[in-house]
Scaffold this motif. Structure first.
Motif, mmCIF file in Angstrom:
data_model
loop_
_atom_site.group_PDB
_atom_site.id
_atom_site.type_symbol
_atom_site.label_atom_id
_atom_site.label_comp_id
_atom_site.label_asym_id
_atom_site.label_seq_id
_atom_site.Cartn_x
_atom_site.Cartn_y
_atom_site.Cartn_z
ATOM 1 N N GLU A 6 0.832 -1.197 0.000
ATOM 2 C CA GLU A 6 0.000 0.000 0.000
ATOM 3 C C GLU A 6 0.872 1.256 0.000
ATOM 4 O O GLU A 6 2.039 1.229 0.398
ATOM 5 C CB GLU A 6 -0.917 0.002 1.221
ATOM 6 N N TRP A 52 0.806 3.868 1.930
ATOM 7 C CA TRP A 52 1.301 4.281 3.250
ATOM 8 C C TRP A 52 2.443 3.384 3.710
ATOM 9 O O TRP A 52 3.359 3.843 4.375
ATOM 10 C CB TRP A 52 0.173 4.319 4.273
ATOM 11 N N SER A 53 2.407 2.094 3.325
ATOM 12 C CA SER A 53 3.513 1.198 3.677
ATOM 13 C C SER A 53 4.797 1.610 2.963
ATOM 14 O O SER A 53 5.886 1.560 3.536
ATOM 15 C CB SER A 53 3.179 -0.247 3.315
ATOM 16 N N LEU A 63 5.669 4.564 2.094
ATOM 17 C CA LEU A 63 6.198 5.754 2.767
ATOM 18 C C LEU A 63 6.924 5.357 4.052
ATOM 19 O O LEU A 63 7.988 5.900 4.377
ATOM 20 C CB LEU A 63 5.079 6.747 3.077
ATOM 21 N N GLU A 64 6.339 4.421 4.790
ATOM 22 C CA GLU A 64 6.989 3.947 6.017
ATOM 23 C C GLU A 64 8.313 3.260 5.706
ATOM 24 O O GLU A 64 9.328 3.513 6.365
ATOM 25 C CB GLU A 64 6.062 2.977 6.761
ATOM 26 N N THR A 97 3.068 2.318 14.542
ATOM 27 C CA THR A 97 3.242 2.051 13.122
ATOM 28 C C THR A 97 4.578 1.330 12.942
ATOM 29 O O THR A 97 5.429 1.337 13.833
ATOM 30 C CB THR A 97 3.249 3.352 12.310
ATOM 31 N N MET A 148 3.273 11.400 4.571
ATOM 32 C CA MET A 148 2.246 10.614 5.256
ATOM 33 C C MET A 148 1.057 11.463 5.690
ATOM 34 O O MET A 148 -0.100 11.042 5.551
ATOM 35 C CB MET A 148 2.847 9.914 6.474
ATOM 36 N N LEU A 193 -1.157 12.101 2.818
ATOM 37 C CA LEU A 193 -1.885 10.887 2.437
ATOM 38 C C LEU A 193 -3.038 10.615 3.391
ATOM 39 O O LEU A 193 -4.146 10.265 2.956
ATOM 40 C CB LEU A 193 -0.921 9.696 2.418
ATOM 41 N N ILE A 194 -2.804 10.797 4.681
ATOM 42 C CA ILE A 194 -3.850 10.580 5.676
ATOM 43 C C ILE A 194 -4.992 11.570 5.477
ATOM 44 O O ILE A 194 -6.170 11.218 5.514
ATOM 45 C CB ILE A 194 -3.276 10.704 7.100
ATOM 46 N N ASP A 224 -6.971 10.607 2.365
ATOM 47 C CA ASP A 224 -7.828 9.447 2.595
ATOM 48 C C ASP A 224 -8.989 9.785 3.523
ATOM 49 O O ASP A 224 -10.106 9.307 3.333
ATOM 50 C CB ASP A 224 -7.017 8.295 3.191
#
Length: 211
Positions: free
Chosen positions: A22, A24-25, A27-28, A138, A195, A198-199, A202
């Motif tokens: 995904e 967000w993953s 980015l992490e 996270t 992030m 993105l949050i 969403d």
């Protein structure tokens, strides 16, 4: 896939337990790679399906090694040097664990809400486990805290945290994050670049669905 070339410091491994990756993953993972590279450590993303194409931000990322093999195959001869970061472990991670272990293993995805105990798949393999406290983190936060403890020699309960921070979506709406983050020097939660946007995107999409 890249071979493992040991670097000074520790190795932080995320066993990727999903067939997809995904946004967000990614980015992490990008944040983990960057921070590991900057601190002389390395980041290994293991069990990556051959069918999974890495996003642009991870292709060629410094500090990142990608492997199709799982942790058991990669470190078959070094099992006693692997520490599993496990929310169900009976013992908290300590600075002394940096002397006992060289490899720190995380089961993706730690950031499920509510937690689905994805780490149980790795727990069954018999690795020694350590805990990072009672609040869900996270994946990038869990790696960040582990680095601070084992490389920075700071006890896990002395790391500055922010729990469940609120992010403002617009003038009228905000969303509360269900995770623990490391507190930055600016007093805000440390999150991967991009992030927050993105949050918010969403969250706004979800609010539109309710209208």
């Amino acid at each position: 896939m890249a071979d493992i070339n040991p670097l000074p410091g520790k190795t932080f491994v995320v066993e990727h337990l999903d067939p997809e990756l995904e946004a967000w993953s990614s980015l992490e993972y990008s944040a983990i790679a960057s921070e590991c590279h900057a601190t002389g450590a390395q980041f290994l993303l293991s069990s990556v399906p051959t069918s999974l194409k890495l996003p642009t931000n991870l292709q060629g990322a410094k500090g990142l090694n990608v492997e199709t093999r799982g942790i058991e195959d990669i470190y078959a001869a070094e099992k006693d040097k692997v520490c599993l970061l496990d929310p169900s472990a009976s013992k908290d991670l300590s600075p002394e664990d940096g002397d006992a272990f060289d490899i720190f293993l995380f089961g993706g995805i730690l950031g499920d809400d509510p937690p689905r105990d994805r780490t149980s798949e790795l727990r069954k393999k018999g690795y020694q486990g350590r805990r990072l406290g009672p609040v869900q983190m996270t994946t990038d936060t869990a790696v960040r805290v582990t680095r601070i403890v084992v490389q920075g020699r700071i006890p896990v309960d002395e790391v500055p945290y922010l729990d469940h921070p609120e992010l403002k979506i617009n003038n009228n709406e905000s969303t509360q994050m269900p995770f623990r983050y490391v507190k930055g020097e600016d007093g805000r939660p440390i999150m991967p670049e991009g992030m927050v946007d993105l949050i918010i995107k969403d969250s706004a999409k979800g609010l539109d669905d309710l209208l």
